[in-house]
Design a protein around this motif. Structure first.
Motif, PDB file in Angstrom:
ATOM      1  N   ALA B 202      30.069 -28.850  34.312  1.00 24.74           N
ATOM      2  CA  ALA B 202      29.112 -28.184  33.750  1.00 24.74           C
ATOM      3  C   ALA B 202      29.585 -27.777  32.511  1.00 24.74           C
ATOM      4  CB  ALA B 202      28.396 -27.197  34.631  1.00 24.74           C
ATOM      5  N   VAL B 204      32.107 -28.958  30.965  1.00 25.07           N
ATOM      6  CA  VAL B 204      32.299 -30.109  29.950  1.00 25.07           C
ATOM      7  C   VAL B 204      31.066 -30.521  29.179  1.00 25.07           C
ATOM      8  CG1 VAL B 204      32.936 -32.446  29.901  1.00 25.07           C
ATOM      9  CG2 VAL B 204      34.206 -31.074  31.271  1.00 25.07           C
ATOM     10  N   LEU B 205      29.888 -30.337  29.971  1.00 24.17           N
ATOM     11  CA  LEU B 205      28.398 -30.698  29.227  1.00 24.17           C
ATOM     12  C   LEU B 205      28.411 -29.802  28.223  1.00 24.17           C
ATOM     13  CD1 LEU B 205      26.240 -31.751  32.283  1.00 24.17           C
ATOM     14  CD2 LEU B 205      27.146 -33.178  30.455  1.00 24.17           C
ATOM     15  N   LEU B 206      28.563 -28.288  28.659  1.00 26.43           N
ATOM     16  CA  LEU B 206      28.333 -27.370  27.533  1.00 26.43           C
ATOM     17  C   LEU B 206      29.275 -27.371  26.415  1.00 26.43           C
ATOM     18  CD1 LEU B 206      27.198 -24.597  26.716  1.00 26.43           C
ATOM     19  CD2 LEU B 206      29.496 -23.501  27.699  1.00 26.43           C
ATOM     20  N   ASN B 208      30.257 -30.262  25.124  1.00 24.05           N
ATOM     21  CA  ASN B 208      29.888 -31.288  24.180  1.00 24.05           C
ATOM     22  C   ASN B 208      28.417 -30.939  23.744  1.00 24.05           C
ATOM     23  OD1 ASN B 208      32.222 -32.774  24.272  1.00 24.05           O
ATOM     24  ND2 ASN B 208      31.767 -33.423  26.239  1.00 24.05           N
TER      25      ASN B 208
END
Lengths: 280, 369
Positions: B202, B204-206, B208
């Motif tokens: 999560a 990492v998603l944030l 990027n």
């Protein structure tokens, strides 16, 4: 004529005892290119910083698209020290932060380039679109904003093509040659979707060829993006070539305003700044 | 595009291999084995290190409050999951404590195993949310400070929180300076790895997303970020709150790993350990933080143990290898790493960058994990 897009009204900026900008009045009509010129230390960049919200003026107001966005009057210690005019004319305080002003539709570039160093050329443009987002942090994290994200990416690519940097999109921003970095800064400012673009010495450090290209480029983006431009510049070829109006500052005071033709022949401007050709 | 796809596949393969390794460890070794313990502990540390990296590495805010937020998460987890029947013995000096419910028991209508799991996860979530709430409240005054001053303020705040939790006035909830125990824990290493892995994904998603890019812009140049319409205080606070949320959840997992909760272990030295991991891994690299947590915990807890107990790598030298020598060697190793990898093991590279760069090396890496 419609309302001016930007109107600076009686703005004075005093640092301690030094009056950096003294009662400046300036207005920009829609679609105009206006230049602010003057010798070093005349207060050009200070005026810029007041308009973009970096400094709070000591006295005066700024209107953007007919709406008052900045206002201040001398307060506290400054009340006794104040050396400017119109001391009693203003009574409110309005001082938005620079990001608020950018969101209203003013974007700027910097005299000393300030790109995001660790980011690629493409990301520099992409990040500038963040201020126009509609997604919140959850929808953005969990990729519920695909439409917005792909629209941003497409627009960033378009902007890079317009400024001629499409081939460098993956490069680190700071690895670009100087002239391209300047262009990237302009592309980044355009990415915030402005109605008024403020360029702080866009041709600084450029050779004559690059300056000519830039002149053409600035004239072109005015039409392509339907924007007005306020620029600070020392290259007189550039200024005289594209400006509709020129304001001349000297020691913080406005000493002349007019068309390039009028400014070129104004004796006070020649004395203070332009000088005389030696063989004349 | 195909190389992008290949990078993705290889990354997935590496992650799957790591997970498979954990499953094998769990299946073959008893749960008290040192390998299971160090994997569990390293998973907790990697989550907290990533949360610190989000703040220090990606937003450029030098904060040292991590142990404080972990403490809050750990206490929230323990307080909310101790079974009602055991509260009398745990809170023996405080008449059985103030709260007379526990989340695993509330969710027991889902069946015993599932109910306990849901209750545990809910308690972790509450711990994270409490940490986030506190970060939100202290963010307003504290985030006006910059660099070292911010670090000092957050460090001080964490110490205050630790002292406060030991205060007997809060005893009916925190059990004062006594231990909280008897709460349910994960016993398998894979559970820790999976939970920490999902949460890190999560993050990492944030990072990027458009918000993550804005964080990086603030780190690179605040003035330019603000001039491009990024609201500084709003984004800094957002990063602080999110980072604290994950630190809080990490604290809850720390409580699980330790089996008992007291305020004492959550000293500033715990924050320094995590800071060390972030720096060794590379400031601004999630992969670096993960690798460094495993290396750090494995070395300090397991591989270098022999240096303290007489025999190391088959060399028997009880005169030299005695208590304390391990930390001396460990410090030298850290100095060497910092000297030879100025920007940490990974710099600001991530796993996919590594896999894409040198086509020949990637096979080794997959096979090696």
């Amino acid at each position: 004529m419609s309302d001016p897009i930007l109107r600076v009204e009686n703005v004075t900026m005093q640092f301690g005892g030094v009056v950096a900008v003294d009662n400046l009045n300036l207005s920009i009509d829609p679609g105009q290119i206006v230049a602010l010129i003057g010798p070093n230390g005349a207060g050009k960049t200070t005026a810029f910083n007041v308009i973009t919200g970096v400094y709070q003026p000591t006295n005066g107001a700024v209107y953007f698209q007919g709406k008052k966005i900045i206002e201040n009057h001398p307060q506290g210690k400054m009340k006794a020290q104040y050396k400017g005019q119109n001391a009693g004319a203003y009574s409110h305080v309005l001082s938005p932060t620079p990001d608020k002003i950018t969101q209203l539709g003013m974007a700027r570039t910097f005299q000393n380039i300030r790109l995001w160093k660790s980011q690629s050329v493409f990301d520099n443009v992409l990040i500038a679109m963040h201020c126009r987002r509609h997604s919140n942090v959850f929808s953005a994290t969990f990729r519920l904003n695909r439409k917005e994200e792909s629209a941003q990416r497409k627009r960033a690519q378009e902007l890079l093509e317009i400024v001629g940097l499409a081939d460098d999109r993956g490069e680190l921003a700071t690895s670009l040659p100087y002239g391209k970095q300047r262009r990237l800064e302009i592309a980044r400012a355009l990415a915030t979707d402005p109605t008024l673009l403020l360029l702080d010495e866009p041709a600084a450090g450029m050779n004559p060829q690059e300056t000519d290209d830039l002149t053409e480029f600035i004239a072109q983006i005015r039409w392509d993006f339907h924007i007005s431009i306020l620029l600070i510049e020392h290259h007189m070829d550039l200024v005289m070539g594209i400006s509709d109006q020129i304001y001349v500052l000297d020691f913080g005071k406005l000493i002349a305003r007019g068309t390039p033709e009028q400014i070129r022949n104004d004796q006070r401007v020649i004395d203070a700044y332009l000088g005389v050709a030696e063989d004349a | 595009m195909t190389s992008e796809k290949r990078k993705k596949l290889l990354t997935l393969a590496v992650l799957a291999a790591a997970l498979a390794a954990c499953l094998v460890v769990d299946a073959t070794l008893p749960s008290y084995h040192i390998a299971v313990k160090v994997i569990s502990k390293a998973s907790v540390y990697m989550l907290v290190a990533v949360s610190m990296n989000l703040l220090n590495g990606f937003t450029g805010l030098f904060s040292l409050g991590q142990a404080g937020f972990m403490l809050l998460g750990a206490y929230a987890y323990a307080v909310l999951t101790i079974p009602v029947a055991k509260r009398d013995s745990v809170y023996q000096y405080f008449d059985g404590g103030l709260l007379h419910f526990s989340l695993p028991e509330i969710f027991s209508f889902l069946g015993e195993d599932l109910g306990t799991l849901v209750g545990m996860l809910a308690a972790l979530l509450v711990g994270g949310l409490l940490a986030a709430l506190l970060a939100y409240l202290i963010g307003l005054p504290v985030l006006r400070l910059k660099s070292d001053y911010l670090a000092i303020a957050t460090l001080g705040f964490a110490e205050i929180l630790r002292t406060l939790f030991q205060w007997n006035g809060l005893g009916p909830i925190t059990n004062g300076s006594n231990l909280l125990k008897s709460y349910p824990t994960f016993s398998r290493a894979t559970s820790y790895v999976l939970l920490a892995g999902v949460l890190i994904f999560a993050v990492v998603l944030l990072i990027n997303s458009t918000y993550g890019r804005a964080f990086k812009a603030i780190r690179d140049d605040e003035v330019a970020a603000e001039a491009m319409g990024i609201n500084l205080s709003h984004h800094k606070r957002m990063s602080f709150v999110i980072s604290s949320f994950f630190a809080g959840v990490g604290g809850g997992m720390m409580a699980m790993y330790m089996g008992t909760v007291a305020a004492l272990p959550f000293r500033s030295s715990m924050t320094y350990e995590i800071l060390l991991i972030v720096v060794i891994g590379g400031i601004g690299s999630i992969t670096g933080s993960i690798i460094a947590s495993f290396l750090y915990i494995f070395s300090s807890e397991w591989w270098l143990r022999g240096l303290d107990s007489g025999t190391f790598l088959g060399i028997h030298a009880p005169g030299l290898f005695k208590n304390g020598f391990r930390m001396a060697v460990f410090s030298v190793i850290i100095m060497v790493i910092v000297l030879f990898f100025r920007r940490g093991l990974m710099g600001d590279k991530e796993l996919p960058d590594l896999l894409g760069r040198r086509p020949k090396k990637q096979k080794k890496e997959v096979a090696g994990k």
